[in-house]
Structures are given as C-alpha cells and as structure tokens.
Scaffold this motif. Structure first.
Motif, PDB file in Angstrom:
ATOM      1  N   ARG A   1       0.745  -1.323   0.000  1.00 46.11           N
ATOM      2  CA  ARG A   1       0.049  -0.039  -0.107  1.00 46.11           C
ATOM      3  C   ARG A   1       1.041   1.283  -0.010  1.00 46.11           C
ATOM      4  O   ARG A   1       2.091   1.122  -0.117  1.00 46.11           O
ATOM      5  N   ARG A   2       0.233   2.218   0.219  1.00 44.45           N
ATOM      6  CA  ARG A   2       0.871   3.593  -0.020  1.00 44.45           C
ATOM      7  C   ARG A   2       2.350   3.883   0.623  1.00 44.45           C
ATOM      8  O   ARG A   2       3.247   4.039  -0.002  1.00 44.45           O
ATOM      9  N   GLY A   3       2.549   3.592   1.898  1.00 38.04           N
ATOM     10  CA  GLY A   3       3.869   3.767   2.518  1.00 38.04           C
ATOM     11  C   GLY A   3       4.709   2.936   1.914  1.00 38.04           C
ATOM     12  O   GLY A   3       5.932   3.422   1.898  1.00 38.04           O
ATOM     13  N   ALA A   4       4.549   1.614   1.671  1.00 37.94           N
ATOM     14  CA  ALA A   4       5.395   0.788   1.028  1.00 37.94           C
ATOM     15  C   ALA A   4       5.748   1.334  -0.320  1.00 37.94           C
ATOM     16  O   ALA A   4       7.004   1.245  -0.928  1.00 37.94           O
ATOM     17  N   ALA A   5       4.849   1.860  -1.077  1.00 43.92           N
ATOM     18  CA  ALA A   5       5.172   2.606  -2.491  1.00 43.92           C
ATOM     19  C   ALA A   5       6.204   3.449  -2.288  1.00 43.92           C
ATOM     20  O   ALA A   5       7.317   3.552  -3.132  1.00 43.92           O
ATOM     21  N   VAL A   6       6.093   4.604  -1.347  1.00 39.30           N
ATOM     22  CA  VAL A   6       7.017   5.168  -1.276  1.00 39.30           C
ATOM     23  C   VAL A   6       8.333   4.886  -0.740  1.00 39.30           C
ATOM     24  O   VAL A   6       9.624   5.450  -1.390  1.00 39.30           O
ATOM     25  N   ALA A   7       8.448   4.012   0.307  1.00 41.23           N
ATOM     26  CA  ALA A   7       9.644   3.204   0.518  1.00 41.23           C
ATOM     27  C   ALA A   7      10.421   2.375  -0.654  1.00 41.23           C
ATOM     28  O   ALA A   7      11.702   2.752  -0.819  1.00 41.23           O
ATOM     29  N   ALA A   8       9.639   2.075  -1.427  1.00 41.68           N
ATOM     30  CA  ALA A   8      10.133   1.390  -2.618  1.00 41.68           C
ATOM     31  C   ALA A   8      11.075   2.231  -3.445  1.00 41.68           C
ATOM     32  O   ALA A   8      11.950   2.004  -4.107  1.00 41.68           O
TER      33      ALA A   8
ATOM     34  N   THR B   1      -5.954   7.112  -5.870  1.00 40.56           N
ATOM     35  CA  THR B   1      -5.564   7.676  -4.389  1.00 40.56           C
ATOM     36  C   THR B   1      -5.301   6.505  -3.578  1.00 40.56           C
ATOM     37  O   THR B   1      -4.375   6.520  -2.742  1.00 40.56           O
ATOM     38  N   GLN B   2      -6.505   5.494  -3.465  1.00 43.86           N
ATOM     39  CA  GLN B   2      -6.296   4.555  -2.605  1.00 43.86           C
ATOM     40  C   GLN B   2      -5.212   3.583  -2.786  1.00 43.86           C
ATOM     41  O   GLN B   2      -4.460   3.206  -1.834  1.00 43.86           O
TER      42      GLN B   2
ATOM     43  N   GLY C   1      -9.642  13.558  -4.516  1.00 50.04           N
ATOM     44  CA  GLY C   1      -8.056  12.961  -4.183  1.00 50.04           C
ATOM     45  C   GLY C   1      -8.058  13.008  -2.633  1.00 50.04           C
ATOM     46  O   GLY C   1      -6.768  13.058  -2.328  1.00 50.04           O
ATOM     47  N   THR C   2      -9.053  13.115  -1.881  1.00 49.27           N
ATOM     48  CA  THR C   2      -8.809  12.779  -0.506  1.00 49.27           C
ATOM     49  C   THR C   2      -8.985  11.536   0.175  1.00 49.27           C
ATOM     50  O   THR C   2     -10.129  11.023  -0.236  1.00 49.27           O
TER      51      THR C   2
END
Length: 430
Positions: free
Chosen positions: A8-15, A111-112, A140-141
């Motif tokens: 999910r989102r956090g992992a995407a940025v971490a990647a 967004t999700q 986009g919220t």
C-alpha cells in the motif's frame, strides 16, 4: 484494468526510496524515452502525463508556465484508452511521471492505491484554498489526507444548433428547460428529414460519456445517482427513469437519435454535432467552446435540464497530483501552486474560454468572455462530481453494468431497470 499493488501507500514511497539508494531507480533515468521519468531534478525538468481529450488545455498550462520559470514541464499526452494500462504498468515499476493528471472519477481509486504522494500540508498552505473548486480536491482525499488539486475542469452543458432550430420552426434563442421540451425540440429537428441530420445523439457504448451527459438531469431534479459513500446505485428512481424514457422515445422516433448512437463507443461522439448534424444534445463544454469561432452554424448553450426543470452539470475533467515516484517534489509543486493562482487561472483558462477551477476567477474573470461561457460558468454551482472507489468498473469500463442498463432502457425491453441498477450496486459495493 485493475493493478492493485502488493503493497500500500507507505510501501510504495519506501520502494522508491530504496531504488534511489541503490541507484537503480528507473524513474531517475535520463534516457527513459517513454515519458515514465519521475524527475530529472538536476535539469529542472518535471515530466507530466495528461489525457488526449484535454490536450489543448494541458498544453496551454505548460506553455504558460515554461515561458516564465526555470523549471520546465515536459508534457506527454496519452491516448485516452491507453491511460489505465500505462499508469498501471508505471505503478508496478515505480516509473510514474512526477505529475499525473487523470479523469477525476478515476482519482479516488488511484489515490487509494498509492499512485499519488500525500501533499496535504502543501495544499492546506495555499492562500486561496477556499477559492478552489472542491470536487477535484475531495476526489483525491483519502483517510483525511489530500493528494490532488483541480487541473482542467470540464463540465457538461446542453447545446443546440440554432440554424437547425430555425429550419424546424423553433425559437433558436430558447433551448429546452425540461426533458419534455428536450424531446419535443429534438423531434422537431428530426422531422426535417434532412439527410444525416438527427434530433439528438447518444454515446450508447461509452459509460464515461453517458454519466457525463445523463447524470446532470437526475441532479437537476434534486435526486442522487449514488448514495453518499458511493457504494449503492440509485438509478432506478423515477427521476432517472424519466431520463431514460426521454431517450427511449427519441430512439423510437425516425431520426430521433443519430445513426450509430447505440454502437457509439465514445471515440467520435462529439463529431455529429460539430459537423452540424444534430439538433440538441448534452456536450462537453471544453469541446463546444472550441467551436464558437470555427463552426459554420450558430450554437446555443445552457445547463442540462431535469424532468421538472432546473439544471445541473457534471463537474468532470482531470485532477492532478504529484506521483508517489516523484523525486523532484519541489519542482512539481512549483507548477501546481502556480497553476492555482488567480493570474494563472485567468491566463490559462478564462482567457481561452475554458472553465477555471478558481471560484474568484470564475466570478470576476469572464467579463469579456463569450456570453455562452458565462452561461456555462453559472451552472457550475449546481454541478456534482460523483466519487466512488469502484466508479470506473461500475460505469466507465467497457461492458460495465451501466452501459448494459442504458442499452436495455433505451433500446431494449425496458423491463430490467431494477435488476440493472442492482448490478451496478454489486460492483460499487465490492
């Protein structure tokens, strides 16, 4: 179509961060020729993707920005049918462009899924935030965080061919104010029996065009098309049925709906009116504004009426955000924050007869605009932007239950509305 990532989102940025450490980030490659270049911060270049239907507006925005800024936006226009596949592939490989603009009804899902970076603090810091149209921000919220801003607002309006109205004995200055008048006026044009001319036109196989053009008539009656959280369809109401019945009557009238309406996939649905062959139909304002100075016939514009009067519009178009792959967030934000200013909204949109996302400009920036643009802008306050995570699958996707509902209600046996509405709900509720 679906490209749910394993993380999910956090992992995407971490990647993305991990790829930066190892120096293997595809998005950082300068020789990435497919446009999937998250940034090239050293050169001050920010890559951006936008859809072909809004190419003119996107080009206007990028050209105006690039003319006066050190950071340069490299715009790539994607064919509309390629957007989902290209974004999905880029998500899987963290090669999204730094700036991504997309259909506002698809933005909740993106967004999700972690496509965009959280820019809540930046959005909340905008001095004119209260003046910005909220629909594209709300789309986009997610879980209280903001990921997108308005890019290009496209609204649906009713248009009519004044020349054909004159020939049909109608008042060319008075478009329909309710669905009965819409049918009557379309039938009057159809009765001209002119070769290739129809009373109206419908994009029967394009879910996106159908929601854009038909939903406003339901809203104009004060009704809803979905429940508040977008998990239940409400398209078996009396108001919705009246909309479908109006088009069914035209489908059963000789020349009532243009040839090809039932099979129209959306690729050419605006062409018959632009060529002067349709009496009256709902239409995208971004397309009709381009005809004001080029069409060889006179055009009338109004809001889209409901069965009992009133009018509304679909607040569509594209929202824009900074992708979760972006490394040059400052450069991307410089473009976005500039685009939200009154001056940019005036130069890019109002001065080109397009719809600004800044309410102050909408109110004060069109004094010299074409009167039809002012009419269209006045409808915005009654418009809606439907939001649902599964909107695309329920409505826009090829073969969606919404498309089937229209085929049945307009051209079919007309006895399956309850079941077809339930089929849409089944998708929305997944």
């Amino acid at each position: 179509m679906t490209y749910i990532r394993p993380t999910r989102r956090g992992a995407a940025v971490a990647a993305v961060a991990a790829l930066m450490v190892t120096g293997l980030a595809a998005c950082g490659s300068d020789d990435n020729s497919d446009g999937a270049n998250a940034t090239s911060g050293d050169s001050g270049e920010v890559t951006m993707w936008s859809r072909a239907p809004l190419e003119r507006q996107a080009t206007n925005a990028v050209d105006a920005y690039n003319a006066n800024h050190d950071t340069q936006i490299k715009l790539e226009i994607l064919p509309n049918d390629d957007v989902e596949g290209k974004v999905g592939a880029a998500v899987q490989t963290d090669t999204l462009p730094c700036l991504l603009a997309g259909d506002v009804v698809r933005v909740p899902y993106w967004t999700q899924q972690g496509v965009f970076a959280d820019i809540t603090d930046k959005i909340d810091s905008l001095e004119n935030l209260d003046d910005l149209a909220v629909g594209h921000i709300e789309a986009g919220t997610y879980e209280g965080s903001k990921y997108t801003l308005p890019f290009v607002q496209d609204i649906s309006v009713l248009v009519w061919n004044k020349d054909l109205y004159q020939e049909a004995g109608l008042d060319p200055e008075k478009g329909p104010t309710n669905l009965d008048e819409f049918v009557d006026q379309a039938e009057a044009v159809a009765a001209l029996n002119k070769d290739g001319v129809s009373g109206s036109y419908l994009s029967g196989q394009s879910g996106g065009a159908l929601v854009f053009t038909l939903f406003p008539s339901v809203w104009a009656d004060g009704e809803e098309v979905m429940n508040a959280d977008g998990t239940e369809a409400l398209l078996d109401s009396d108001s919705a049925a009246a909309v479908f019945d109006a088009y069914r009557e035209l489908a059963e009238t000789t020349n009532g709906l243009g040839a090809g309406s039932q099979e129209e996939t959306g690729a050419t649905w605006t062409a018959p009116f632009a060529e002067g062959n349709v009496g009256v139909m709902p239409y995208p304002f971004t397309s009709v504004s381009g005809l004001f100075d080029t069409a060889d016939f006179e055009i009338g514009v109004s809001g889209i009426p409901g069965s009992t009067g009133g009018s509304s519009t679909f607040l569509g178009g594209d929202a824009i955000g900074i992708s979760s792959s972006c490394q040059n967030v400052d450069g991307a934000w410089d473009f976005l924050s500039w685009l939200m200013t009154d001056d940019a909204q005036q130069e890019v949109f109002a001065d080109n007869n397009d719809t600004a996302a800044n309410l102050s400009v909408l109110k004060n920036g069109y004094a010299d605009a074409d009167p039809r643009t002012q009419i269209a802008n006045a409808v915005i306050e009654n418009g809606r932007t439907p939001a649902s995570v599964n909107f695309n699958e329920a409505f826009n996707a090829a073969g969606s239950p919404w498309q089937l509902l229209i085929q049945n209600a307009v051209w079919g046996d007309d006895d399956s509305l309850t079941d077809d509405n339930a089929a849409i709900t089944a998708i929305l509720g997944q």
